[in-house]
Design a protein around this motif. Structure first.
Motif, PDB file in Angstrom:
ATOM      1  N   ASP A   1      -6.831   1.995 -10.106  1.00 10.73           N
ATOM      2  CA  ASP A   1      -6.361   2.035  -8.986  1.00 10.73           C
ATOM      3  C   ASP A   1      -4.689   2.247  -8.741  1.00 10.73           C
ATOM      4  OD1 ASP A   1      -8.681   0.337  -7.129  1.00 10.73           O
ATOM      5  OD2 ASP A   1      -8.001   2.628  -6.800  1.00 10.73           O
TER       6      ASP A   1
ATOM      7  N   ASP B   1       3.076  11.865  -9.847  1.00 11.54           N
ATOM      8  CA  ASP B   1       3.275  10.532  -9.210  1.00 11.54           C
ATOM      9  C   ASP B   1       2.290   9.469  -9.701  1.00 11.54           C
ATOM     10  OD1 ASP B   1       2.673   9.853  -5.683  1.00 11.54           O
ATOM     11  OD2 ASP B   1       3.473   8.549  -7.113  1.00 11.54           O
TER      12      ASP B   1
ATOM     13  N   GLY C   1       6.587   8.378  -7.152  1.00 14.01           N
ATOM     14  CA  GLY C   1       6.642   8.857  -5.856  1.00 14.01           C
ATOM     15  C   GLY C   1       7.256   8.403  -4.791  1.00 14.01           C
TER      16      GLY C   1
ATOM     17  N   THR D   1       0.305   7.330  -7.281  1.00 15.83           N
ATOM     18  CA  THR D   1      -0.981   7.789  -6.614  1.00 15.83           C
ATOM     19  C   THR D   1      -2.012   7.726  -7.672  1.00 15.83           C
ATOM     20  OG1 THR D   1       0.195   9.036  -4.911  1.00 15.83           O
ATOM     21  CG2 THR D   1      -1.996   9.879  -5.670  1.00 15.83           C
TER      22      THR D   1
ATOM     23  N   ILE E   1      -0.610  -6.547  -6.717  1.00 15.83           N
ATOM     24  CA  ILE E   1       0.773  -5.833  -6.598  1.00 15.83           C
ATOM     25  C   ILE E   1       1.662  -6.804  -5.662  1.00 15.83           C
ATOM     26  CG2 ILE E   1       2.118  -3.739  -5.509  1.00 15.83           C
ATOM     27  CD1 ILE E   1      -0.505  -2.108  -6.256  1.00 15.83           C
TER      28      ILE E   1
HETATM   29  C1  LIG Z   1       8.503   6.054   1.386  1.00 21.33           C
HETATM   30  C2  LIG Z   1       8.497   7.504   1.188  1.00 21.33           C
HETATM   31  C3  LIG Z   1       9.919   7.903   1.128  1.00 21.33           C
HETATM   32  C4  LIG Z   1       7.631   7.966  -0.321  1.00 21.33           C
HETATM   33  C5  LIG Z   1       6.353   7.930   0.025  1.00 21.33           C
HETATM   34  N1  LIG Z   1       5.525   8.040  -1.274  1.00 21.33           N
HETATM   35  C6  LIG Z   1       4.155   7.931  -1.138  1.00 21.33           C
HETATM   36  O1  LIG Z   1       3.418   7.697  -0.222  1.00 21.33           O
HETATM   37  C7  LIG Z   1       3.580   8.035  -2.569  1.00 21.33           C
HETATM   38  C8  LIG Z   1       3.701   7.144  -3.390  1.00 21.33           C
HETATM   39  O2  LIG Z   1       3.383   7.196  -4.761  1.00 21.33           O
HETATM   40  C9  LIG Z   1       2.365   5.990  -2.708  1.00 21.33           C
HETATM   41  C10 LIG Z   1       2.756   4.653  -3.650  1.00 21.33           C
HETATM   42  C11 LIG Z   1       1.580   3.600  -3.361  1.00 21.33           C
HETATM   43  C12 LIG Z   1       1.879   3.099  -1.882  1.00 21.33           C
HETATM   44  C13 LIG Z   1       0.763   1.942  -1.635  1.00 21.33           C
HETATM   45  C14 LIG Z   1       0.699   0.911  -2.475  1.00 21.33           C
HETATM   46  C15 LIG Z   1       0.457   1.299  -3.985  1.00 21.33           C
HETATM   47  C16 LIG Z   1       1.469   2.522  -4.219  1.00 21.33           C
HETATM   48  N2  LIG Z   1       1.310   6.405  -3.147  1.00 21.33           N
HETATM   49  C17 LIG Z   1       0.455   6.557  -2.033  1.00 21.33           C
HETATM   50  O3  LIG Z   1       0.705   6.093  -0.787  1.00 21.33           O
HETATM   51  C18 LIG Z   1      -0.687   7.315  -2.204  1.00 21.33           C
HETATM   52  C19 LIG Z   1      -1.930   6.128  -2.006  1.00 21.33           C
HETATM   53  C20 LIG Z   1      -2.203   5.500  -3.385  1.00 21.33           C
HETATM   54  O4  LIG Z   1      -3.054   6.693  -4.237  1.00 21.33           O
HETATM   55  C21 LIG Z   1      -3.359   4.358  -3.250  1.00 21.33           C
HETATM   56  C22 LIG Z   1      -2.704   3.213  -4.185  1.00 21.33           C
HETATM   57  C23 LIG Z   1      -3.130   1.956  -4.093  1.00 21.33           C
HETATM   58  C24 LIG Z   1      -3.652   1.474  -5.235  1.00 21.33           C
HETATM   59  C25 LIG Z   1      -4.256   0.170  -4.958  1.00 21.33           C
HETATM   60  C26 LIG Z   1      -4.376  -0.537  -3.974  1.00 21.33           C
HETATM   61  C27 LIG Z   1      -3.754   0.302  -2.600  1.00 21.33           C
HETATM   62  C28 LIG Z   1      -3.307   1.269  -2.675  1.00 21.33           C
HETATM   63  N3  LIG Z   1      -4.445   4.416  -3.856  1.00 21.33           N
HETATM   64  C29 LIG Z   1      -5.684   5.054  -2.981  1.00 21.33           C
HETATM   65  O5  LIG Z   1      -5.643   4.937  -1.927  1.00 21.33           O
HETATM   66  O6  LIG Z   1      -6.583   5.202  -3.825  1.00 21.33           O
HETATM   67  C30 LIG Z   1      -7.922   5.657  -3.102  1.00 21.33           C
HETATM   68  C31 LIG Z   1      -7.969   6.814  -2.479  1.00 21.33           C
HETATM   69  C32 LIG Z   1      -8.864   5.815  -4.274  1.00 21.33           C
HETATM   70  C33 LIG Z   1      -8.517   4.418  -2.411  1.00 21.33           C
HETATM   71  C34 LIG Z   1       5.995   9.426   0.949  1.00 21.33           C
HETATM   72  O7  LIG Z   1       5.763  10.434   0.190  1.00 21.33           O
HETATM   73  O8  LIG Z   1       5.766   9.146   2.247  1.00 21.33           O
END
Ligand SMILES: CC(C)C[C@H](NC(=O)C[C@H](O)[C@H](CC1CCCCC1)NC(=O)CC[C@H](O)[C@H](Cc1ccccc1)NC(=O)OC(C)(C)C)C(=O)O
Length: 330
Positions: A15, A219, A37, A222, A122
């Motif tokens: 994940d 990223d 990301g 993600t 995390i």
């Molecule tokens: C704050 C902004 C300036 C930047 C912001 N960037 C992002 O949202 C992309 C960034 O890579 C963020 C970073 C993640 C945020 C949440 C915690 C873990 C890291 N990616 C994300 O927000 C994308 C969501 C992730 O892919 C989650 C990650 C995750 C893994 C394990 C448990 C919980 C959540 N996976 C996830 O949801 O996986 C599934 C769908 C299989 C359940 C945006 O674009 O809005």
């Protein structure tokens, strides 16, 4: 200088991938999600609302002789998965893979949303995107990469993520033992702050490669690979019984299905994602219905080459004056 840190998947579904980060004096070690990301380095802390902490390691600034409050600074982030966190800012010594930033902005959480509380694997994030994505107010704070890049032998970090086993992030060096063939570089558009590049096309299983420009971001934060509807539909058309499920919010199929490989192009190079990587996991524990590692990007508004794609490659994040991404098979 150069350095290397091991990175491990936080669970059996890959994940996310975390790294140990030392903060303060004496060192307080937290497991942070290295996220290309986003661009905030933030941590669970002694200032985090106690009811929102559930097993995470925390950073306690008052126990560090080198911590300093950045008066008046605050931060607040909201991610693609709707998770949020916010707080205040300290500077302190931060070391990753033997490389130290002596006065790194460490964003200390005062509050985090439920999905962070429930994820004890995390302890925070270390953002490795471009500064324009940093959320600190009244002014953005530099990332760890910003702070060390000048001391690196080469202005790069590399990602060698693996399926169900430890990989590594290297800083300041490109270790040619970690990939096969040669690296193919592609330009990065740093607007609005992601590692955004254009893939040269895709191939599904043994079908002919389709040359077409696919703009997306690399990223590490993600989990899955998110691409345009047409590509995703064409892929799952080859998987008997696959359907785009409203119930589960994406493409699902029988866990016993045979999944074709997915190839994406970078310049004239081709990266092959094994079909097995596109079986993300059962929709619920023990279910015979599995959720796809390739999903539709329409609702996101941008294509994302997340961990499903990255773990099939060795990737150079080149932060030189003309940022670029290097890709190789491995
Ligand atoms: C704050 C902004 C300036 C930047 C912001 N960037 C992002 O949202 C992309 C960034 O890579 C963020 C970073 C993640 C945020 C949440 C915690 C873990 C890291 N990616 C994300 O927000 C994308 C969501 C992730 O892919 C989650 C990650 C995750 C893994 C394990 C448990 C919980 C959540 N996976 C996830 O949801 O996986 C599934 C769908 C299989 C359940 C945006 O674009 O809005």
């Amino acid at each position: 200088t150069s350095g290397s840190v091991a990175t491990s998947p936080i669970d059996s579904s890959d994940d996310a991938y975390s790294i140990p980060v030392s903060i303060g004096t004496p060192a307080q070690v937290l497991n942070l999600d290295l996220d290309t990301g986003s661009s905030d380095l933030w941590v669970f802390s002694s200032l985090t609302t106690a009811s929102e902490v559930n097993g995470q390691n925390i950073y306690t600034p008052s126990k560090s002789s080198t911590s300093k409050l950045v008066s008046g600074a605050t931060w607040k982030v909201k991610y693609g998965d709707e998770s949020t966190s916010s707080g205040v800012v300290y500077t302190d010594k931060v070391t990753v893979g033997g490389i130290t930033a002596s006065s790194q902005a460490v964003e200390v959480a005062k509050t985090v949303s439920a999905s962070f509380t429930s994820n004890s694997d995390i302890d925070g994030l270390i953002g490795m995107g471009f500064d324009s994505l940093n959320s600190a107010k009244p002014s953005a704070v530099p990332t760890f990469f910003d702070n060390i890049i000048g001391n690196l032998d080469s202005p790069v970090f590399t990602a060698d993520l693996k399926h169900n086993k430890a990989g590594s992030y290297d800083f300041g060096v490109i270790d040619s033992s970690k990939y096969t063939g040669s690296l193919t570089y592609v330009a990065v558009d740093t607007d609005p702050g992601y590692w955004k590049f254009t893939s040269s096309g895709y191939g599904i299983g043994s079908a002919a490669f389709k040359s077409t420009s696919v703009v997306g971001i690399a990223d590490t934060g993600t989990t899955l690979l998110y691409l345009d509807t047409a590509i995703v539909k064409a892929y799952y058309a080859t998987v008997s019984g696959a359907s785009n499920s409203a119930t589960y919010g994406g493409w699902v199929f029988k866990c016993s299905a045979t999944l074709p490989n997915f190839v994406f192009g970078v310049g004239s190079a081709k990266i092959t994602i094994p079909g097995s990587y596109i079986n993300y996991s059962p929709v619920t524990t023990g279910s015979s219905t599995c959720f796809g590692g390739l999903q539709d990007s329409t609702d996101i508004g941008i294509n994302i080459f997340g961990d499903v794609a990255l773990k099939a490659a060795f990737v150079v994040f080149d932060g030189s004056d003309t940022p670029r991404l290097g890709w190789a098979s491995k």
